[in-house]
Write a protein that holds these residues in place. Structure first.
Motif, PDB file in Angstrom:
ATOM      1  N   THR A 367       0.827  -1.194   0.000  1.00 29.54           N
ATOM      2  CA  THR A 367       0.000   0.000   0.000  1.00 29.54           C
ATOM      3  C   THR A 367       0.863   1.246   0.000  1.00 29.54           C
ATOM      4  OG1 THR A 367      -1.961   1.018   1.005  1.00 29.54           O
ATOM      5  CG2 THR A 367      -0.218   0.289   2.511  1.00 29.54           C
ATOM      6  N   GLY A 368       0.341   2.321  -0.576  1.00 22.97           N
ATOM      7  CA  GLY A 368       1.050   3.595  -0.564  1.00 22.97           C
ATOM      8  C   GLY A 368       2.458   3.488  -1.093  1.00 22.97           C
ATOM      9  N   PRO A 369       3.448   3.971  -0.326  1.00 21.49           N
ATOM     10  CA  PRO A 369       4.831   4.003  -0.817  1.00 21.49           C
ATOM     11  C   PRO A 369       5.410   2.626  -1.119  1.00 21.49           C
ATOM     12  CG  PRO A 369       4.737   4.515   1.545  1.00 21.49           C
ATOM     13  CD  PRO A 369       3.337   4.547   1.031  1.00 21.49           C
ATOM     14  N   HIS A 370       4.934   1.599  -0.450  1.00 22.71           N
ATOM     15  CA  HIS A 370       5.457   0.259  -0.731  1.00 22.71           C
ATOM     16  C   HIS A 370       5.044  -0.230  -2.119  1.00 22.71           C
ATOM     17  CE1 HIS A 370       6.133  -0.883   3.780  1.00 22.71           C
ATOM     18  NE2 HIS A 370       7.120  -0.176   3.269  1.00 22.71           N
ATOM     19  N   GLY A 371       3.963   0.309  -2.663  1.00 24.21           N
ATOM     20  CA  GLY A 371       3.570  -0.056  -4.018  1.00 24.21           C
ATOM     21  C   GLY A 371       4.593   0.352  -5.054  1.00 24.21           C
ATOM     22  N   ALA A 372       5.430   1.331  -4.713  1.00 26.97           N
ATOM     23  CA  ALA A 372       6.465   1.796  -5.641  1.00 26.97           C
ATOM     24  C   ALA A 372       7.681   0.884  -5.651  1.00 26.97           C
ATOM     25  CB  ALA A 372       6.879   3.218  -5.275  1.00 26.97           C
ATOM     26  N   ILE A 373       7.658  -0.172  -4.832  1.00 33.37           N
ATOM     27  CA  ILE A 373       8.734  -1.167  -4.812  1.00 33.37           C
ATOM     28  C   ILE A 373       8.216  -2.381  -5.568  1.00 33.37           C
ATOM     29  CG2 ILE A 373      10.244  -2.558  -3.346  1.00 33.37           C
ATOM     30  CD1 ILE A 373       9.715  -0.556  -1.081  1.00 33.37           C
ATOM     31  N   PRO A 374       8.619  -2.574  -6.832  1.00 33.49           N
ATOM     32  CA  PRO A 374       7.971  -3.593  -7.673  1.00 33.49           C
ATOM     33  C   PRO A 374       7.932  -4.986  -7.064  1.00 33.49           C
ATOM     34  CG  PRO A 374       9.310  -2.154  -9.026  1.00 33.49           C
ATOM     35  CD  PRO A 374       9.574  -1.766  -7.603  1.00 33.49           C
ATOM     36  N   HIS A 375       8.989  -5.397  -6.375  1.00 28.99           N
ATOM     37  CA  HIS A 375       9.007  -6.736  -5.786  1.00 28.99           C
ATOM     38  C   HIS A 375       9.053  -6.657  -4.260  1.00 28.99           C
ATOM     39  CE1 HIS A 375       9.983  -9.823  -9.134  1.00 28.99           C
ATOM     40  NE2 HIS A 375       9.207  -8.874  -9.583  1.00 28.99           N
ATOM     41  N   TYR A 376       8.257  -5.771  -3.712  1.00 29.76           N
ATOM     42  CA  TYR A 376       8.188  -5.593  -2.267  1.00 29.76           C
ATOM     43  C   TYR A 376       7.779  -6.892  -1.573  1.00 29.76           C
ATOM     44  CZ  TYR A 376       6.100  -4.117   2.184  1.00 29.76           C
ATOM     45  OH  TYR A 376       5.753  -3.996   3.511  1.00 29.76           O
ATOM     46  N   HIS A 377       8.425  -7.183  -0.459  1.00 28.00           N
ATOM     47  CA  HIS A 377       8.103  -8.363   0.344  1.00 28.00           C
ATOM     48  C   HIS A 377       7.674  -7.891   1.726  1.00 28.00           C
ATOM     49  CE1 HIS A 377       8.293 -12.399   1.983  1.00 28.00           C
ATOM     50  NE2 HIS A 377       9.095 -11.967   2.942  1.00 28.00           N
ATOM     51  N   VAL A 378       6.409  -8.091   2.049  1.00 25.71           N
ATOM     52  CA  VAL A 378       5.893  -7.608   3.318  1.00 25.71           C
ATOM     53  C   VAL A 378       6.323  -8.533   4.451  1.00 25.71           C
ATOM     54  CG1 VAL A 378       3.674  -8.798   3.003  1.00 25.71           C
ATOM     55  CG2 VAL A 378       3.832  -6.844   4.563  1.00 25.71           C
ATOM     56  N   THR A 379       6.697  -7.934   5.569  1.00 28.89           N
ATOM     57  CA  THR A 379       7.063  -8.659   6.779  1.00 28.89           C
ATOM     58  C   THR A 379       6.321  -8.049   7.961  1.00 28.89           C
ATOM     59  OG1 THR A 379       8.923  -7.191   7.320  1.00 28.89           O
ATOM     60  CG2 THR A 379       9.383  -9.059   5.841  1.00 28.89           C
ATOM     61  N   GLU A 380       6.419  -8.697   9.107  1.00 28.62           N
ATOM     62  CA  GLU A 380       5.804  -8.144  10.317  1.00 28.62           C
ATOM     63  C   GLU A 380       6.347  -6.747  10.603  1.00 28.62           C
ATOM     64  OE1 GLU A 380       3.477  -9.111  12.274  1.00 28.62           O
ATOM     65  OE2 GLU A 380       3.133 -11.233  11.835  1.00 28.62           O
ATOM     66  N   ALA A 381       7.643  -6.573  10.339  1.00 27.12           N
ATOM     67  CA  ALA A 381       8.264  -5.285  10.646  1.00 27.12           C
ATOM     68  C   ALA A 381       7.874  -4.201   9.647  1.00 27.12           C
ATOM     69  CB  ALA A 381       9.790  -5.437  10.684  1.00 27.12           C
ATOM     70  N   SER A 382       7.649  -4.591   8.384  1.00 29.55           N
ATOM     71  CA  SER A 382       7.417  -3.578   7.350  1.00 29.55           C
ATOM     72  C   SER A 382       5.949  -3.314   7.069  1.00 29.55           C
ATOM     73  CB  SER A 382       8.083  -4.014   6.043  1.00 29.55           C
ATOM     74  OG  SER A 382       7.394  -5.113   5.455  1.00 29.55           O
ATOM     75  N   SER A 383       5.044  -4.178   7.530  1.00 29.74           N
ATOM     76  CA  SER A 383       3.636  -4.093   7.159  1.00 29.74           C
ATOM     77  C   SER A 383       3.020  -2.751   7.545  1.00 29.74           C
ATOM     78  CB  SER A 383       2.855  -5.230   7.826  1.00 29.74           C
ATOM     79  OG  SER A 383       1.493  -5.195   7.465  1.00 29.74           O
ATOM     80  N   LEU A 384       2.440  -2.086   6.550  1.00 35.06           N
ATOM     81  CA  LEU A 384       1.806  -0.787   6.777  1.00 35.06           C
ATOM     82  C   LEU A 384       0.287  -0.936   6.861  1.00 35.06           C
ATOM     83  CD1 LEU A 384       3.705   1.535   4.239  1.00 35.06           C
ATOM     84  CD2 LEU A 384       3.990   1.446   6.726  1.00 35.06           C
ATOM     85  N   PRO A 385      -0.366  -0.036   7.585  1.00 38.13           N
ATOM     86  CA  PRO A 385      -1.836  -0.008   7.545  1.00 38.13           C
ATOM     87  C   PRO A 385      -2.309   0.489   6.188  1.00 38.13           C
ATOM     88  CG  PRO A 385      -0.996   1.855   8.813  1.00 38.13           C
ATOM     89  CD  PRO A 385       0.187   0.992   8.493  1.00 38.13           C
ATOM     90  N   ILE A 386      -3.413  -0.075   5.722  1.00 37.50           N
ATOM     91  CA  ILE A 386      -4.005   0.360   4.453  1.00 37.50           C
ATOM     92  C   ILE A 386      -4.966   1.502   4.769  1.00 37.50           C
ATOM     93  CG2 ILE A 386      -5.390  -0.351   2.477  1.00 37.50           C
ATOM     94  CD1 ILE A 386      -4.389  -3.222   2.968  1.00 37.50           C
ATOM     95  N   GLU A 387      -4.696   2.676   4.211  1.00 37.23           N
ATOM     96  CA  GLU A 387      -5.415   3.884   4.611  1.00 37.23           C
ATOM     97  C   GLU A 387      -6.044   4.582   3.412  1.00 37.23           C
ATOM     98  OE1 GLU A 387      -2.234   5.995   6.507  1.00 37.23           O
ATOM     99  OE2 GLU A 387      -2.581   5.037   8.442  1.00 37.23           O
TER     100      GLU A 387
END
Length: 599
Positions: A367-387
């Motif tokens: 979501t948001g800025p992480h969408g600009a990372i084409p191969h983003y890998h979500v983790t417990e530490a990096s997970s953002l709220p969807i707003e």
């Protein structure tokens, strides 16, 4: 000192004990796999980088991590800039960097079971220019300092029935035997895990998200084969399926077995067989013929049964994704959802089909800025709220016994901006241009790549990844040899001609660093297309993926009549084919999202 800083220091200490002045750590395994088992995740353990492609080089006073344009932002989020230099490829190669940074007389180590012969020659040449030496190691120094390194998976093999595979293993091996006769070889070493799985009609669970087993195969000119796999992976059912023509040995016996090829002409794929395999064959007195794996093209050109299976998997998967898209549209604006919770909910929808074997890769839930990372890998530490105010991008897929899926959709949370709509529509225009391309036999992916980029180029925009990759049949979600890309993204020029039966992705995108990302991905089947009045049968694409494209992000005025017609026809097909697999409320929602878009 951080954990990863301590690990870097420990590796330098180990290199000193091994009398080495540097070491190269690639993200691969003994089969040159893109996705690897936990035991082979040396790069992630050493640096913290969670991407699927990269290499590290450690010298006494400096260290560098090499990634391509897909990971420019991600690597900086996950790896300490205090310890590591960030180097982009292909602008700079690992070999070239070593040639610029290694000291005169330095001994730079490498694991010959983790590099191709071509890489070894390139690095050796670059180091020789500065008086340095490339040194093969018998034991990987990263393993020596990794105290809790996972053991390789002990999951058992399973049979991929002929009714799903479409062709028996014996017939496939007979084709390989015929090919050996044509090239004048006595045997071929098959090292790529998905090639072994396809050739023998077996599957495994040794690599997360890819149904393959750690194994090697040697196929002989008489059509028999030797399979090298851990004994605990065999079952009576698999043994019966393989039959007497496939001799089974312990995987540990593979390297010694190469010595039995003395005096033989052995075909070895230089792209998938590591340097050590070539070395062992030649040291034993065999002749190593650098030829492409004979399974690769046959595996990529799906047979009618595999194509029918993929269509069934696409319908099943599209229904699950549509249920998710309704859920995220309803729930995300209320708050309380995160990148991780959304990915888990989509996984649950797929599991509810009752036919999901695994995901085809870890979902890119961004979501948001992480969408600009084409191969983003979500983790417990990096997970953002969807707003509200954000774009939510979900790139995901499933592994089903009859097919492998890969699809990306973008959902606006609240009202999208005019810029978001403009960028989304330009990506959609490129997606449609590629989906509707008609081209002659002999056309390769590099020639088609510009179709998907032209609407972005017209606005001074582009995206830093390939446009399309091949997809396997209950195998790897990234499958060669064909792809659609600029020569600069992901390796050498994609010069493999497209052939009927190939399945490739169509995924142009746009990424605004720090704000949002957009990608629209469907899978395409290459088919023959007769043109009225034409002089030759042409090739075209059939879209396989079925899922609604978000209508709230479309700037209709940017679409031509032809593009609008394509969109509405696609949505009509999505509704017609998915509705029978949905409950009444989900079907009604889908019908509303697939109703004609008008000016």
């Amino acid at each position: 000192m951080s954990t990863h800083s301590a690990r870097l220091a420990a590796l330098r200490d180990q290199l000193s004990r091994d009398r080495l002045d540097g070491f190269v750590v690639p993200l691969t395994d003994e089969h040159m796999s893109e996705y690897v088992g936990a035991y082979a995740q040396r790069l992630a353990w050493l640096t913290g980088f969670q991407g699927s492609a990269g290499t590290a080089v450690v010298l006494p006073q400096e260290a560098a991590i090499f990634t391509d344009g897909r990971y420019t932002l991600q690597v900086r989020e996950q790896v300490s800039g205090d310890d590591w230099q960030f180097v982009g490829v292909p602008d700079t190669s690992v070999a070239a960097w070593l040639g610029d940074h290694a000291a005169d007389g330095a001994r730079i180590g490498y694991d010959p079971w983790l590099h191709t012969r071509a890489w070894v020659e390139e690095a050796r040449t670059a180091l020789a220019r500065v008086g340095a030496t490339l040194v093969p190691v018998d034991a990987n120094p990263v393993d020596a300092i990794w105290p809790d390194r996972p053991a390789p998976s002990d999951a058992v093999l399973t049979v991929q029935p002929d009714a799903v595979a479409g062709r028996a293993s014996a017939a496939k091996r007979a084709e390989v035997a015929d090919w050996l006769g044509e090239v004048g070889a006595d045997a071929t070493v098959i090292a790529a895990l998905d090639s072994i799985a396809w050739l023998l009609n077996v599957r495994g669970a040794d690599v997360a998200r890819t149904p393959v087993a750690l194994a090697y195969t040697i196929v002989h000119a008489d059509g028999t084969a030797d399979l090298f796999v851990a004994p605990e992976k065999m079952t009576p059912e698999v043994a019966e399926h393989l039959g007497n023509a496939v001799r089974v040995h312990d995987r540990a016996a593979f390297a010694p077995a190469l010595a039995t090829l003395a005096g033989k002409r052995v075909a070895i794929d230089p792209g998938f067989a590591v340097s050590a395999i070539f070395d062992r064959v030649e040291q034993a007195g065999g002749s190593a013929l650098a030829l492409r794996d004979p399974v690769v093209l046959a595996k990529a050109t799906k047979n009618p049964v595999e194509i029918a299976g993929h269509r069934a998997a696409s319908t099943r998967d599209g229904a699950a994704l549509s249920r998710f898209l309704r859920w995220i549209a309803d729930e995300a604006p209320k708050g309380g959802q995160t990148e991780l919770s959304a990915a888990a909910r989509l996984h649950a929808f797929r599991e509810e089909t009752g036919m999901l074997k695994d995901l085809s890769f870890d979902a890119i839930s961004a979501t948001g800025p992480h969408g600009a990372i084409p191969h983003y890998h979500v983790t417990e530490a990096s997970s953002l709220p969807i707003e509200r105010g954000q774009l939510y991008l979900i790139d995901s897929g499933g592994q089903y016994q009859d097919g492998t899926t890969d699809v990306t959709r973008v959902v606006p949370i609240g009202t999208p901006t005019a810029e978001m709509r403009d960028r989304f529509t330009r990506v959609l225009k490129g997606h449609i241009a590629l989906a509707t391309a008609i081209f002659p036999r002999g056309t390769c992916g590099a020639q088609l790549d510009a179709f998907a980029r032209a609407p972005l180029w017209q606005a001074g925009l582009d995206f830093a990844h390939g446009t399309g990759h091949g997809v396997g049949s209950f195998l790897s979600v990234h499958e060669g040899p064909a792809r659609i890309a600029k020569p600069t993204y992901g390796g050498p020029a994609p010069a493999e001609p497209l052939l009927p039966g190939m399945i490739l992705s169509n995924e142009p995108g746009y990424y605004k660093a720090g704000e949002y990302g957009i990608r629209i991905e469907n899978l395409l089947l290459v088919v023959e297309r007769a043109i009225a009045g034409g002089e030759a049968v042409m090739l075209a694409f059939e879209t396989l993926t079925l899922a609604p494209i978000d209508r709230d992000l479309i700037e209709v005025g940017l679409l031509t009549d032809y593009e609008l017609s394509w969109l509405n026809a696609y949505h009509a097909r999505v509704a017609a084919e998915l509705s029978p697999a949905l409950g009444a409320e989900d079907a009604a929602w889908l019908a509303s999202r697939c109703s004609p878009v008008t000016r």
